[in-house]
Design a protein around this motif. Sequence first.
Motif, short mmCIF file in Angstrom:
data_model
loop_
_atom_site.label_atom_id
_atom_site.label_comp_id
_atom_site.label_asym_id
_atom_site.label_seq_id
_atom_site.Cartn_x
_atom_site.Cartn_y
_atom_site.Cartn_z
N VAL A 1 -7.23 3.52 -3.75
CA VAL A 1 -6.26 2.95 -4.71
C VAL A 1 -6.88 1.76 -5.44
N ARG B 1 -7.47 1.53 -9.34
CA ARG B 1 -6.89 0.41 -10.11
C ARG B 1 -7.96 -0.24 -10.99
N GLU C 1 -7.43 5.31 2.04
CA GLU C 1 -6.49 5.45 0.92
C GLU C 1 -6.37 4.14 0.15
N ALA C 2 -6.29 3.02 0.88
CA ALA C 2 -6.14 1.73 0.20
C ALA C 2 -7.38 1.44 -0.65
N SER D 1 -4.22 5.31 -10.74
CA SER D 1 -3.57 5.14 -9.45
C SER D 1 -3.38 6.50 -8.79
N GLU E 1 2.28 -1.04 -4.93
CA GLU E 1 1.51 -1.87 -5.87
C GLU E 1 2.13 -3.24 -6.14
N PHE F 1 -0.27 11.56 5.11
CA PHE F 1 -1.30 12.36 5.77
C PHE F 1 -1.89 11.69 7.02
N GLU G 1 0.83 -1.20 0.00
CA GLU G 1 0.00 0.00 0.00
C GLU G 1 0.87 1.26 0.00
#
Lengths: 137, 137, 137, 137
Positions: free
Chosen positions: D36, D40, D32-33, D45, A73, C24, A12
């Motif tokens: 992402v 994806r 955030e994950a 990204s 990634e 962050f 991550e």
Amino acid sequence: MANVFRTTRRIEFADTDMAGIVHFANFFRYMEAAEVEFLRARGLSVKLVWEGQSLGFPRVSASCDFLRPARFEDVLDVAVQVEKVGKKSVTYAFEFSLHGEVIARGKVSSVCCLIQENRELKSVPIPAGIRERLGSV
Amino acid sequence: MANVFRTTRRIEFADTDMAGIVHFANFFRYMEAAEVEFLRARGLSVKLVWEGQSLGFPRVSASCDFLRPARFEDVLDVAVQVEKVGKKSVTYAFEFSLHGEVIARGKVSSVCCLIQENRELKSVPIPAGIRERLGSV
Amino acid sequence: MANVFRTTRRIEFADTDMAGIVHFANFFRYMEAAEVEFLRARGLSVKLVWEGQSLGFPRVSASCDFLRPARFEDVLDVAVQVEKVGKKSVTYAFEFSLHGEVIARGKVSSVCCLIQENRELKSVPIPAGIRERLGSV
Amino acid sequence: MANVFRTTRRIEFADTDMAGIVHFANFFRYMEAAEVEFLRARGLSVKLVWEGQSLGFPRVSASCDFLRPARFEDVLDVAVQVEKVGKKSVTYAFEFSLHGEVIARGKVSSVCCLIQENRELKSVPIPAGIRERLGSV
């Protein structure tokens, strides 16, 4: 290799550092998560109630060799093996690979502990049923 | 012991886990922060420009033995020692104590790397000036 | 501003991400650590025994605006203010500055909870003595 | 709700704190994950090369309301929605549920930035092709 448990881990963004690679301390989190997955596959956990007793497995040592960096990634292959089951402790060996190449190797040793009423930990022998599930027969 | 650098570390709430103690992976962050403090005291860092070249010190191995748990608000004494300075690598030894009792001991080895234009890392001999400051004369 | 508590925070290597700046999510850890320092200065904590009862202050909301990035080795000035003390909750406002320029502003609200025997949390009015120390007289 | 992207997140041991629950700052990592993963799924990204330019999406604000705690081994359902796509920024809304009950709601706003040669960030309009993929047509 006999009895290798395999899982994967996707890197991550928050796991990286300003060098653009995974911060080394995160590999220890990855090892623990892989250990937990391995235990779950065998009906166990790092914290569980076993025959009425609350047990935990705090770590007593951990080490890792970093051969190549991992990056955002990347999807790492993680191999988990029970290296040794002692009377009270268990040692796991981990191997992280990327595209078939080993990038890190680590070990973690945990001690079986009774979680007492006051939340203090007291090391105890690993119950026979847990030993069996760990594959140490 | 000669050349021991000493600092302290106060345990934060976010560093604890559901066992009520510091999560073991955080000790590796603590070691790195202590190393950075040590380096700063000698005019160095884990990432610096030296004689016009951008250098970094990625970790190649790390280990820690956990003797006793640390808890929220504990103030740990941290002792840092340069254990070995090789041609390209440096190994630090760390000792964490609470109220005079050692609770964890760890080691971290880093390799001196040139950070190239493309951000790739290439291991290089530790510059003489840095070796001197590391106390490896 | 009245009643501003001030502290500092040095950015660690592990706090950065591959963008070369502080990730962050770490600002929320910084806010909590500053809150704990503020409470400690007033003889309080986020987890304490008060008149025989075990109290905690779990967060019910948190927010942060990021104006400028912070980087490795930066020493941030952190200002903490009690913005509001409700019957059961307290809201803190935080301001992070670097060289006199504000780089981030955040808020965190916590609820006073009784930690029951079974470790379940139950919200309760903030005890009068704690309210006083929070400066809400 | 239209255009909701759904994923899951299993709580790891290292994500918990001494209160026995997930430390609140980790929800920002989870957001955030999930972002992402969403990106994806659309061929994007948080850091990508687009038409020869290196782009990043640093966060400018983040907030979360915590309604109920999450615990070790919980598997959270995470819903991601693009709430707003501005000229240069995008705001995501997240909803975390456990067994069908919402336990946390959060928002994150990111700004589209050009990563310049010197690694400095400069905000730029979101390229048309990226806007389309974000579903903001």
